[in-house]
Motif scaffolding. Sequence first.
Motif, PDB file in Angstrom:
ATOM      1  N   LEU A 413      25.956  44.069  34.258  1.00 24.43           N
ATOM      2  CA  LEU A 413      27.081  44.815  33.679  1.00 24.43           C
ATOM      3  C   LEU A 413      28.373  44.024  33.834  1.00 24.43           C
ATOM      4  CD1 LEU A 413      28.322  47.416  32.484  1.00 24.43           C
ATOM      5  CD2 LEU A 413      28.514  48.276  34.842  1.00 24.43           C
ATOM      6  N   ARG A 414      28.650  43.549  35.034  1.00 23.17           N
ATOM      7  CA  ARG A 414      29.923  42.872  35.298  1.00 23.17           C
ATOM      8  C   ARG A 414      29.978  41.488  34.681  1.00 23.17           C
ATOM      9  NH1 ARG A 414      30.446  45.060  41.589  1.00 23.17           N
ATOM     10  NH2 ARG A 414      30.948  47.215  40.976  1.00 23.17           N
ATOM     11  N   ASN A 415      28.820  40.868  34.437  1.00 20.76           N
ATOM     12  CA  ASN A 415      28.820  39.598  33.718  1.00 20.76           C
ATOM     13  C   ASN A 415      29.238  39.771  32.264  1.00 20.76           C
ATOM     14  OD1 ASN A 415      28.146  37.648  35.641  1.00 20.76           O
ATOM     15  ND2 ASN A 415      25.954  38.108  35.499  1.00 20.76           N
ATOM     16  N   GLY A 416      29.067  40.993  31.756  1.00 19.64           N
ATOM     17  CA  GLY A 416      29.452  41.245  30.375  1.00 19.64           C
ATOM     18  C   GLY A 416      30.884  41.719  30.219  1.00 19.64           C
ATOM     19  N   VAL A 417      31.563  41.932  31.354  1.00 16.61           N
ATOM     20  CA  VAL A 417      32.933  42.460  31.326  1.00 16.61           C
ATOM     21  C   VAL A 417      33.848  41.504  32.069  1.00 16.61           C
ATOM     22  CG1 VAL A 417      34.428  44.396  31.947  1.00 16.61           C
ATOM     23  CG2 VAL A 417      32.034  44.824  31.314  1.00 16.61           C
ATOM     24  N   ALA A 418      35.006  41.207  31.493  1.00 18.01           N
ATOM     25  CA  ALA A 418      36.023  40.407  32.183  1.00 18.01           C
ATOM     26  C   ALA A 418      37.282  41.252  32.301  1.00 18.01           C
ATOM     27  CB  ALA A 418      36.324  39.129  31.420  1.00 18.01           C
ATOM     28  N   MET A 419      37.908  41.183  33.486  1.00 12.01           N
ATOM     29  CA  MET A 419      39.122  41.963  33.721  1.00 12.01           C
ATOM     30  C   MET A 419      40.238  41.052  34.179  1.00 12.01           C
ATOM     31  SD  MET A 419      37.919  45.495  35.596  1.00 12.01           S
ATOM     32  CE  MET A 419      39.537  46.221  35.356  1.00 12.01           C
ATOM     33  N   VAL A 420      41.419  41.268  33.614  1.00  9.94           N
ATOM     34  CA  VAL A 420      42.632  40.639  34.138  1.00  9.94           C
ATOM     35  C   VAL A 420      43.461  41.791  34.694  1.00  9.94           C
ATOM     36  CG1 VAL A 420      44.608  39.174  33.662  1.00  9.94           C
ATOM     37  CG2 VAL A 420      42.493  38.863  32.355  1.00  9.94           C
ATOM     38  N   LEU A 421      43.516  41.864  36.022  1.00 15.30           N
ATOM     39  CA  LEU A 421      44.099  43.017  36.680  1.00 15.30           C
ATOM     40  C   LEU A 421      45.623  42.952  36.717  1.00 15.30           C
ATOM     41  CD1 LEU A 421      41.583  43.139  39.658  1.00 15.30           C
ATOM     42  CD2 LEU A 421      41.530  44.540  37.601  1.00 15.30           C
ATOM     43  N   GLN A 422      46.221  44.075  37.131  1.00 10.79           N
ATOM     44  CA  GLN A 422      47.671  44.119  37.284  1.00 10.79           C
ATOM     45  C   GLN A 422      48.137  43.088  38.308  1.00 10.79           C
ATOM     46  OE1 GLN A 422      48.046  48.346  38.223  1.00 10.79           O
ATOM     47  NE2 GLN A 422      49.322  48.636  36.429  1.00 10.79           N
ATOM     48  N   LYS A 423      47.405  43.010  39.416  1.00 13.27           N
ATOM     49  CA  LYS A 423      47.735  42.035  40.455  1.00 13.27           C
ATOM     50  C   LYS A 423      46.921  40.779  40.181  1.00 13.27           C
ATOM     51  CE  LYS A 423      47.994  41.289  45.429  1.00 13.27           C
ATOM     52  NZ  LYS A 423      47.718  41.846  46.788  1.00 13.27           N
ATOM     53  N   ASN A 424      47.580  39.754  39.707  1.00 13.15           N
ATOM     54  CA  ASN A 424      46.895  38.524  39.339  1.00 13.15           C
ATOM     55  C   ASN A 424      46.621  37.694  40.592  1.00 13.15           C
ATOM     56  OD1 ASN A 424      47.164  38.610  36.246  1.00 13.15           O
ATOM     57  ND2 ASN A 424      49.224  39.051  36.980  1.00 13.15           N
ATOM     58  N   THR A 425      45.357  37.396  40.833  1.00 11.27           N
ATOM     59  CA  THR A 425      44.955  36.706  42.050  1.00 11.27           C
ATOM     60  C   THR A 425      44.362  35.348  41.721  1.00 11.27           C
ATOM     61  OG1 THR A 425      44.476  38.812  43.125  1.00 11.27           O
ATOM     62  CG2 THR A 425      43.524  36.843  44.110  1.00 11.27           C
ATOM     63  N   LEU A 426      44.927  34.326  42.335  1.00  6.98           N
ATOM     64  CA  LEU A 426      44.372  32.980  42.261  1.00  6.98           C
ATOM     65  C   LEU A 426      43.989  32.555  43.671  1.00  6.98           C
ATOM     66  CD1 LEU A 426      46.996  31.425  39.814  1.00  6.98           C
ATOM     67  CD2 LEU A 426      44.649  32.084  39.251  1.00  6.98           C
ATOM     68  N   PHE A 427      43.178  31.508  43.762  1.00 10.12           N
ATOM     69  CA  PHE A 427      42.661  31.088  45.055  1.00 10.12           C
ATOM     70  C   PHE A 427      43.109  29.668  45.372  1.00 10.12           C
ATOM     71  CE2 PHE A 427      39.930  34.351  43.384  1.00 10.12           C
ATOM     72  CZ  PHE A 427      39.667  35.158  44.487  1.00 10.12           C
ATOM     73  N   SER A 428      43.065  29.333  46.645  1.00  4.44           N
ATOM     74  CA  SER A 428      43.382  27.970  47.054  1.00  4.44           C
ATOM     75  C   SER A 428      42.404  27.014  46.382  1.00  4.44           C
ATOM     76  CB  SER A 428      43.275  27.833  48.582  1.00  4.44           C
ATOM     77  OG  SER A 428      44.170  28.709  49.225  1.00  4.44           O
ATOM     78  N   GLY A 429      42.924  25.896  45.925  1.00  2.00           N
ATOM     79  CA  GLY A 429      42.114  24.932  45.176  1.00  2.00           C
ATOM     80  C   GLY A 429      42.874  24.481  43.954  1.00  2.00           C
ATOM     81  N   SER A 430      42.237  23.669  43.146  1.00  4.47           N
ATOM     82  CA  SER A 430      42.907  23.148  41.954  1.00  4.47           C
ATOM     83  C   SER A 430      42.919  24.191  40.838  1.00  4.47           C
ATOM     84  CB  SER A 430      42.199  21.885  41.460  1.00  4.47           C
ATOM     85  OG  SER A 430      40.911  22.198  40.959  1.00  4.47           O
ATOM     86  N   ILE A 431      43.759  23.943  39.829  1.00  5.91           N
ATOM     87  CA  ILE A 431      43.787  24.822  38.649  1.00  5.91           C
ATOM     88  C   ILE A 431      42.418  24.817  37.974  1.00  5.91           C
ATOM     89  CG2 ILE A 431      44.726  25.054  36.319  1.00  5.91           C
ATOM     90  CD1 ILE A 431      47.432  24.167  37.416  1.00  5.91           C
ATOM     91  N   MET A 432      41.795  23.648  37.891  1.00  7.19           N
ATOM     92  CA  MET A 432      40.478  23.543  37.263  1.00  7.19           C
ATOM     93  C   MET A 432      39.454  24.399  38.013  1.00  7.19           C
ATOM     94  SD  MET A 432      38.653  22.220  34.795  1.00  7.19           S
ATOM     95  CE  MET A 432      39.555  20.793  34.145  1.00  7.19           C
TER      96      MET A 432
END
Length: 585
Positions: A413-432
Amino acid sequence: MRQYGKYAKPYLSAFILGPIFMIVEVLGEVALPRLMSVIINYGCGEAPGTEARGTGFILLIGAVMILTALLMMLGGVLGAYFAVKASVNFAADLRRDVFGKVQKFSFANIEKFSTGSLVTRLTNDITNVQNVIAMGLRMLLRAPGMLIGGLIMAFVMNPSLAMVFCVVIPLLIVSLGLVMKTAFGRFDIMQKKIDALNSRVQENITNQRVVKSFVRDDFEKETFRTASLDLKDKTLRAMKIVIMTMPIMTLAMNITVMAVVWFGGNQVLAATMPIGDLTAFTTYVTQILMSLMMVSMIMIQGSRAVASSHRIKEVLNTEIDLNDDTAAQKDKRVEKGSIEFRHVSFRYYKKHKHNVLQDISFTANPGEVIGIIGSTGSGKTTMVQLIPRLYDCDEGEILVDGTDVREYSLDNLRNGVAMVLQKNTLFSGSIMDNLRWGDEDATEEEVRAMAEAAQADSFIQGFTDGYDTELGQGGVNVSGGQKQRLCIARALLKKPKILILDDSTSAVDTATEARIRESFSTSLRETTKLIIAQRISSVEEADRILVMDEGRIVGQGTHEELLKNCETYQEIYYSQKDRDEEVAV
């Protein structure tokens, strides 16, 4: 302990060999005082009625003592090695499973524990269990072995003098039992205070920008100081119990040694006890009481580990309220992206009488763009979170491709859905690295194509290292608008059948937002798109717009239809129009 058995089983050999090798050290410790007494009594001729056997005898017994000491060293080193190997591997596997369980938690499960508490349980609590296992494996047979061996040798050498232990040992056991009983509750409180401090630190560091912008540094320092002092006080309160054990043991040891020297010395003077036996007996007194001290330390650490173990098992035994154990179509995947809500109601707190969502019904066909608008707190975000089952509805049904979402496996189910939430979260690491969260196998060309669609490629190329630019924790070294566009690009790279944008363009200008929406018609033509927005301009071109108010859909239709028929939509539209005109003036 049965629950922890599976973590010990793969390293059973280390769990067995560690204590066995420690027995070698114990046997040596029990034998050495006796060998020393033989040297004094017979080598030096101090035993009544014996003659000194000379240097050769002393050297022979001395060589046996050296060999014994070497075997003790080998046993001690190997025993410690296997104890560490068993405990570290046990803790690593336990930590892996606890973290894996946390990853399966629903939002409701996570809300049961604070972030700081989960961090403490994964680190400090598991380390406490690891330490007590390592100590236990080293002392499990060593302490009882020294105690039993020392008592046997003492009674064999002088039964009447050994009776002193019949008085001292029961008193010590009762004293240590009372200490342990008090220690457990205090250690449990101490671990909770560590939770609170970790939560304070995590919250402060994560929200440094807010703290600094509101000039709340002094306030945060004071709250941290309060939490730190609270932990200090509770730690000292717990450790006072630990501190008491050493004086008790030392007092008992000194009194016992004095009694042995007094009564044994009288026997030596009366020629009923060799002086070598008194020397050995004094050593056995020390060994016996030291073994009791070891047992007391294991019990103290064990009481803390029991408190930690209870907290670890709380995580492991938490019933996950969202799972796919009963899903009837686990192999089914989201292929078209149609969505249907049928009289859906939901509340966060199940005992609360008011629903957050009430009787929600609508349909989104594959490829449609559905706009969702409404005042703050109207339930927009809550509604879309039900689609990938971040929560389950309390009443009604949610269908994706005609199938109830509860019939899918969570992964499919979740592989078929993508969400961009109100709180945008990025992780340590490169942009790529961050963008490839959408598709870890994506080529550089695919990544760049989706970054262009999200209007992110231009500013990425402006960085010195381009797509290899390292992001700080949470993406602190990019602006809010840049972070939103990176999160959109990451979602696009997933090539979902359903895309949910939860007010995800609020930090970009209207021209950029228009270009992002335009790119959706080409890059995600067949994807069903749900766009939550505060600005009507963000959704007015949608195929259909849902207007929400106080957890209900109060209107749905096109922009033109809603301007004619929906009073709530009209109020939002004209208030924004008036505000825009005032800004223009």
